[in-house]
Design an enzyme around this catalytic site. Structure first.
Site, PDB file in Angstrom:
ATOM      1  N   ASN A   1      -0.393  12.720 -16.336  1.00  0.00           N
ATOM      2  CA  ASN A   1      -1.511  13.638 -16.581  1.00  0.00           C
ATOM      3  C   ASN A   1      -1.118  14.887 -17.366  1.00  0.00           C
ATOM      4  O   ASN A   1      -1.973  15.693 -17.705  1.00  0.00           O
ATOM      5  CB  ASN A   1      -2.179  14.039 -15.263  1.00  0.00           C
ATOM      6  CG  ASN A   1      -3.043  12.916 -14.714  1.00  0.00           C
ATOM      7  OD1 ASN A   1      -3.210  11.881 -15.363  1.00  0.00           O
ATOM      8  ND2 ASN A   1      -3.593  13.121 -13.523  1.00  0.00           N
TER       9      ASN A   1
ATOM     10  N   ARG B   1     -10.514   7.442 -20.349  1.00  0.00           N
ATOM     11  CA  ARG B   1     -11.387   8.613 -20.401  1.00  0.00           C
ATOM     12  C   ARG B   1     -10.742   9.834 -21.038  1.00  0.00           C
ATOM     13  O   ARG B   1     -11.391  10.576 -21.764  1.00  0.00           O
ATOM     14  CB  ARG B   1     -11.809   8.991 -18.983  1.00  0.00           C
ATOM     15  CG  ARG B   1     -12.931   8.188 -18.433  1.00  0.00           C
ATOM     16  CD  ARG B   1     -13.335   8.785 -17.120  1.00  0.00           C
ATOM     17  NE  ARG B   1     -13.619  10.201 -17.272  1.00  0.00           N
ATOM     18  CZ  ARG B   1     -14.788  10.681 -17.647  1.00  0.00           C
ATOM     19  NH1 ARG B   1     -15.796   9.889 -17.863  1.00  0.00           N
ATOM     20  NH2 ARG B   1     -14.959  11.980 -17.776  1.00  0.00           N
TER      21      ARG B   1
ATOM     22  N   CYS C   1     -17.160   4.542 -15.309  1.00  0.00           N
ATOM     23  CA  CYS C   1     -15.776   4.489 -14.861  1.00  0.00           C
ATOM     24  C   CYS C   1     -15.802   4.041 -13.411  1.00  0.00           C
ATOM     25  O   CYS C   1     -16.761   4.302 -12.695  1.00  0.00           O
ATOM     26  CB  CYS C   1     -15.171   5.874 -15.021  1.00  0.00           C
ATOM     27  SG  CYS C   1     -13.750   6.182 -14.019  1.00  0.00           S
TER      28      CYS C   1
ATOM     29  N   ARG D   1     -18.338  10.677 -13.463  1.00  0.00           N
ATOM     30  CA  ARG D   1     -17.400  11.451 -14.287  1.00  0.00           C
ATOM     31  C   ARG D   1     -18.007  11.937 -15.606  1.00  0.00           C
ATOM     32  O   ARG D   1     -17.613  11.495 -16.684  1.00  0.00           O
ATOM     33  CB  ARG D   1     -16.124  10.643 -14.551  1.00  0.00           C
ATOM     34  CG  ARG D   1     -15.401  10.298 -13.276  1.00  0.00           C
ATOM     35  CD  ARG D   1     -14.082   9.634 -13.511  1.00  0.00           C
ATOM     36  NE  ARG D   1     -13.005  10.575 -13.756  1.00  0.00           N
ATOM     37  CZ  ARG D   1     -11.735  10.212 -13.857  1.00  0.00           C
ATOM     38  NH1 ARG D   1     -11.385   8.958 -13.756  1.00  0.00           N
ATOM     39  NH2 ARG D   1     -10.803  11.105 -14.060  1.00  0.00           N
ATOM     40  N   PRO D   2     -18.966  12.859 -15.540  1.00  0.00           N
ATOM     41  CA  PRO D   2     -19.609  13.344 -16.763  1.00  0.00           C
ATOM     42  C   PRO D   2     -18.698  14.236 -17.603  1.00  0.00           C
ATOM     43  O   PRO D   2     -17.618  14.626 -17.164  1.00  0.00           O
ATOM     44  CB  PRO D   2     -20.798  14.148 -16.231  1.00  0.00           C
ATOM     45  CG  PRO D   2     -20.403  14.568 -14.851  1.00  0.00           C
ATOM     46  CD  PRO D   2     -19.475  13.510 -14.337  1.00  0.00           C
ATOM     47  N   VAL D   3     -19.154  14.550 -18.827  1.00  0.00           N
ATOM     48  CA  VAL D   3     -18.384  15.440 -19.709  1.00  0.00           C
ATOM     49  C   VAL D   3     -19.200  16.677 -20.096  1.00  0.00           C
ATOM     50  O   VAL D   3     -18.872  17.371 -21.052  1.00  0.00           O
ATOM     51  CB  VAL D   3     -17.891  14.704 -20.989  1.00  0.00           C
ATOM     52  CG1 VAL D   3     -16.807  13.708 -20.655  1.00  0.00           C
ATOM     53  CG2 VAL D   3     -19.044  14.027 -21.712  1.00  0.00           C
ATOM     54  N   ASP D   4     -20.270  16.942 -19.329  1.00  0.00           N
ATOM     55  CA  ASP D   4     -21.143  18.078 -19.668  1.00  0.00           C
ATOM     56  C   ASP D   4     -20.382  19.406 -19.730  1.00  0.00           C
ATOM     57  O   ASP D   4     -20.652  20.249 -20.590  1.00  0.00           O
ATOM     58  CB  ASP D   4     -22.306  18.165 -18.660  1.00  0.00           C
ATOM     59  CG  ASP D   4     -21.828  18.244 -17.208  1.00  0.00           C
ATOM     60  OD1 ASP D   4     -20.816  17.580 -16.889  1.00  0.00           O
ATOM     61  OD2 ASP D   4     -22.444  18.967 -16.401  1.00  0.00           O
ATOM     62  N   LEU D   5     -19.401  19.587 -18.857  1.00  0.00           N
ATOM     63  CA  LEU D   5     -18.696  20.880 -18.822  1.00  0.00           C
ATOM     64  C   LEU D   5     -17.740  21.030 -20.011  1.00  0.00           C
ATOM     65  O   LEU D   5     -17.493  22.143 -20.482  1.00  0.00           O
ATOM     66  CB  LEU D   5     -17.938  21.044 -17.497  1.00  0.00           C
ATOM     67  CG  LEU D   5     -18.842  21.000 -16.250  1.00  0.00           C
ATOM     68  CD1 LEU D   5     -18.018  21.082 -14.983  1.00  0.00           C
ATOM     69  CD2 LEU D   5     -19.872  22.133 -16.306  1.00  0.00           C
TER      70      LEU D   5
ATOM     71  N   ASP E   1      -5.955  12.246  -6.271  1.00  0.00           N
ATOM     72  CA  ASP E   1      -5.143  11.137  -6.781  1.00  0.00           C
ATOM     73  C   ASP E   1      -4.142  10.609  -5.748  1.00  0.00           C
ATOM     74  O   ASP E   1      -3.448   9.622  -6.023  1.00  0.00           O
ATOM     75  CB  ASP E   1      -4.395  11.555  -8.060  1.00  0.00           C
ATOM     76  CG  ASP E   1      -5.318  11.613  -9.266  1.00  0.00           C
ATOM     77  OD1 ASP E   1      -6.476  11.177  -9.158  1.00  0.00           O
ATOM     78  OD2 ASP E   1      -4.873  12.110 -10.326  1.00  0.00           O
TER      79      ASP E   1
ATOM     80  N   ARG F   1      -1.092   1.230 -15.965  1.00  0.00           N
ATOM     81  CA  ARG F   1      -1.618   2.401 -16.667  1.00  0.00           C
ATOM     82  C   ARG F   1      -0.896   3.668 -16.219  1.00  0.00           C
ATOM     83  O   ARG F   1      -0.757   4.605 -16.998  1.00  0.00           O
ATOM     84  CB  ARG F   1      -3.110   2.568 -16.360  1.00  0.00           C
ATOM     85  CG  ARG F   1      -3.993   1.530 -17.020  1.00  0.00           C
ATOM     86  CD  ARG F   1      -5.435   1.907 -16.837  1.00  0.00           C
ATOM     87  NE  ARG F   1      -5.591   3.335 -17.111  1.00  0.00           N
ATOM     88  CZ  ARG F   1      -6.538   4.110 -16.610  1.00  0.00           C
ATOM     89  NH1 ARG F   1      -7.436   3.614 -15.814  1.00  0.00           N
ATOM     90  NH2 ARG F   1      -6.590   5.393 -16.909  1.00  0.00           N
TER      91      ARG F   1
HETATM   92  C1  UD1 Z   1      -8.127  14.674 -14.130  1.00  0.00           C
HETATM   93  C2  UD1 Z   1      -7.010  13.691 -13.928  1.00  0.00           C
HETATM   94  C3  UD1 Z   1      -7.347  12.713 -12.808  1.00  0.00           C
HETATM   95  C4  UD1 Z   1      -7.682  13.484 -11.535  1.00  0.00           C
HETATM   96  C5  UD1 Z   1      -8.728  14.548 -11.805  1.00  0.00           C
HETATM   97  C6  UD1 Z   1      -8.984  15.455 -10.612  1.00  0.00           C
HETATM   98  C7  UD1 Z   1      -5.967  13.459 -16.106  1.00  0.00           C
HETATM   99  C8  UD1 Z   1      -5.695  12.596 -17.286  1.00  0.00           C
HETATM  100  N1  UD1 Z   1      -6.803  12.958 -15.173  1.00  0.00           N
HETATM  101  O1  UD1 Z   1      -9.288  13.950 -14.500  1.00  0.00           O
HETATM  102  O2  UD1 Z   1      -6.216  11.863 -12.592  1.00  0.00           O
HETATM  103  O3  UD1 Z   1      -8.188  12.575 -10.568  1.00  0.00           O
HETATM  104  O4  UD1 Z   1      -8.329  15.393 -12.897  1.00  0.00           O
HETATM  105  O5  UD1 Z   1      -7.807  16.047 -10.185  1.00  0.00           O
HETATM  106  O6  UD1 Z   1      -5.433  14.530 -15.971  1.00  0.00           O
HETATM  107  N2  UD1 Z   1     -16.962  17.022 -13.866  1.00  0.00           N
HETATM  108  C9  UD1 Z   1     -18.255  17.321 -14.252  1.00  0.00           C
HETATM  109  N3  UD1 Z   1     -18.502  17.569 -15.575  1.00  0.00           N
HETATM  110  C10 UD1 Z   1     -17.516  17.540 -16.526  1.00  0.00           C
HETATM  111  C11 UD1 Z   1     -16.189  17.251 -16.110  1.00  0.00           C
HETATM  112  C12 UD1 Z   1     -15.943  16.992 -14.772  1.00  0.00           C
HETATM  113  O7  UD1 Z   1     -19.167  17.354 -13.432  1.00  0.00           O
HETATM  114  O8  UD1 Z   1     -17.814  17.773 -17.708  1.00  0.00           O
HETATM  115  C13 UD1 Z   1     -16.681  16.748 -12.438  1.00  0.00           C
HETATM  116  C14 UD1 Z   1     -16.141  15.344 -12.199  1.00  0.00           C
HETATM  117  O9  UD1 Z   1     -17.180  14.402 -12.104  1.00  0.00           O
HETATM  118  C15 UD1 Z   1     -15.400  15.521 -10.893  1.00  0.00           C
HETATM  119  C16 UD1 Z   1     -14.827  16.947 -11.024  1.00  0.00           C
HETATM  120  O10 UD1 Z   1     -15.617  17.590 -12.025  1.00  0.00           O
HETATM  121  O11 UD1 Z   1     -16.284  15.474  -9.818  1.00  0.00           O
HETATM  122  C17 UD1 Z   1     -13.376  17.017 -11.403  1.00  0.00           C
HETATM  123  O12 UD1 Z   1     -13.149  16.254 -12.563  1.00  0.00           O
HETATM  124  P1  UD1 Z   1     -12.023  16.637 -13.620  1.00  0.00           P
HETATM  125  O13 UD1 Z   1     -11.110  17.638 -13.006  1.00  0.00           O
HETATM  126  O14 UD1 Z   1     -12.675  17.008 -14.902  1.00  0.00           O
HETATM  127  O15 UD1 Z   1     -11.261  15.267 -13.803  1.00  0.00           O
HETATM  128  P2  UD1 Z   1     -10.548  14.710 -15.112  1.00  0.00           P
HETATM  129  O16 UD1 Z   1     -10.096  15.841 -15.963  1.00  0.00           O
HETATM  130  O17 UD1 Z   1     -11.419  13.664 -15.738  1.00  0.00           O
END
Ligand code: UD1
Length: 429
Positions: free
Chosen positions: A23, A102, A126, A131-135, A316, A408
């Protein structure tokens, strides 16, 4: 498709080398897009996700050279990658590639910051929830980008460059924090990120970016301040050790019994998990080589754990801890607050004889005296390794199917466990 066969009941003794963190490696490789000079990364793990990201970056015109082994190096040494994004030939990251991993969505930030435009496919569904990307999109907008969604793609533009701004994350997000830091490093002016993720991998990437000429302060805390610079340059950086791999093998030893040194592991990267293992009556001690984990004969005590962003107990390691608690002397509770729907391992653990009840985000695990081997199926990376942990203590043979999930994120897992006495082998095809 490869499978892994385990015959349970063997204790683990010896040394397990801990690889560089997946990560941190992924965002570090992505950060190479920010400069036309070469970024050299040491201690890179040999993982399927790294290979996939090499392919994705290659599509943007990035050249990656893997150094050959130096004298005296074994497979336990990480790889060295020389990554050069001298010219970016394509600012589109297509669905076929982004949907496979992702984190590749994160290329949005450096492409936008350096090229003023990026078109990146939405990652899609997923196995561990929505796991959205809005933020991540919000963060780019706060830095002045115009963002549209078109045909399943995020199209971001900043023709006159990004400008510094205030980003307040309503929820802690690792990917959001990585992308905000990368974009802000090449933005005009100052950016302040509040409620930033504090994961050690954020600090590692920020340290590398600072070596590349970025001006980032506060990484590793919840407020990060970035003074944008006009250009970044090449640098050399060694990836920090993988705290999730460390915690996983610690739980494997706790499950199987035995005495193991996790070489290169750093206790401060996983203190919450070490505390939980202590409560479970597992001995965990820092040594000058890494971390020593032992359980000799005594039974496992049940625990109460809630997952949350760093420095709390990591999501994790949730599946692995649940596997361990199936053999505790009593009833444990695990609450998953980071991801919805991250309990797919429960049904598979049940096939091995575990007694687990789910109620929304809360799992109740009633320890049993013995698990029994069975064929099981891995559904995601961390879930699959929880089945390996269970298999180490199950009576008879466990076959874990769909091992590509394991590949992976875990480097040579069967080799590392096998060298310590586990009866484990890969069945090809
Ligand atoms: C990263 C890690 C993953 C770990 C996760 C949480 C990497 C490559 N992956 O994933 O192994 O499980 O952190 O520690 O480093 N969320 C939103 N909107 C967004 C982005 C996130 O609502 O735009 C939510 C997600 O759905 C989740 C939470 O925020 O509930 C945390 O997600 P996030 O920390 O962003 O996870 P990743 O970066 O995808």
């Amino acid at each position: 498709m490869d499978r892994i066969r385990i015959v349970g009941g063997r204790r683990l003794n010896g040394t397990i080398p801990i690889s560089g963190a997946k990560n941190a490696t992924l965002p570090l490789m992505i950060a190479s897009l920010l400069t036309d000079e070469t970024l050299i990364l040491d201690n890179v793990p040999r993982l399927a996700d790294v290979g996939l990201l090499e392919q994705i970056l290659g599509n943007h015109g990035v050249d990656i050279m893997v150094s050959g082994k130096r004298a005296g190096e074994t497979a336990d040494h990480g790889q060295t990658l020389h990554i050069s994004a001298a010219s970016i030939v394509d600012t589109t990251a297509p669905y076929e590639l982004v949907s496979k991993m992702r984190a590749s969505f994160w290329v949005l930030a450096p492409l936008l910051a350096r090229m003023g435009t990026a078109r990146v496919s939405l990652p899609g569904g997923c196995a561990i929830g929505t796991r959205p990307v809005d933020l991540l999109i919000m963060a780019m907008q706060q830095l002045g980008a115009e963002v549209d969604i078109d045909g399943g793609y995020v199209v971001a533009r900043a023709p006159h460059g990004l400008r510094g701004g205030g980003i307040v994350f309503p929820k802690v997000t690792v990917g959001g924090t990585h992308t905000a830091i990368m974009a802000a490093s090449l933005a005009r002016g100052t950016t302040v990120i509040d409620n930033a993720a504090r994961e050690p991998e954020i600090a590692d990437v920020a340290e590398c970016l600072n070596k590349m000429g970025a001006r980032i302060a506060g990484a590793g805390t919840s407020r990060i301040v970035i003074e944008g610079v006009i250009k970044l340059h090449g640098a050399r950086h060694a990836v920090l050790p993988d705290r999730i791999e460390t915690g996983t093998y610690a739980m494997a030893v706790a499950m199987a019994g035995g005495d193991i040194v996790l070489q290169n592991a750093r206790p401060e990267l996983l203190q919450a998990a070490i505390d939980v293992l202590g409560q479970a009556a597992v001995s965990v001690t820092p040594t000058n080589q890494g971390i020593r984990v032992a359980r000799n004969g005594g039974s496992l005590a049940p625990v109460e754990v809630t997952t949350a962003p760093f420095p709390e107990f990591p999501t994790d390691l949730q599946a692995q801890l649940m596997a361990l608690m199936t053999r505790a002397h009593g009833t444990s509770h695990i609450v998953e607050t980071v991801f919805e729907n991250r309990f797919m391992h429960v049904q598979e653990l049940a096939r091995l004889g575990a007694r687990i009840q789910l109620d929304g985000e809360r799992a109740t695990i009633e320890g049993v005296a013995q698990l029994k081997g069975a064929p099981v199926m891995a559904t995601d990376l961390r879930a699959s390794v929880s089945l390996i942990i269970a298999g180490l203590a199950a009576e008879g043979e466990t076959i874990v199917n769909r091992v590509y999930h394991l590949d992976r994120g875990f480097e040579r897992l069967e080799d590392k466990l096998g060298r310590c006495g586990a009866a484990i082998e890969r069945l090809s095809g």
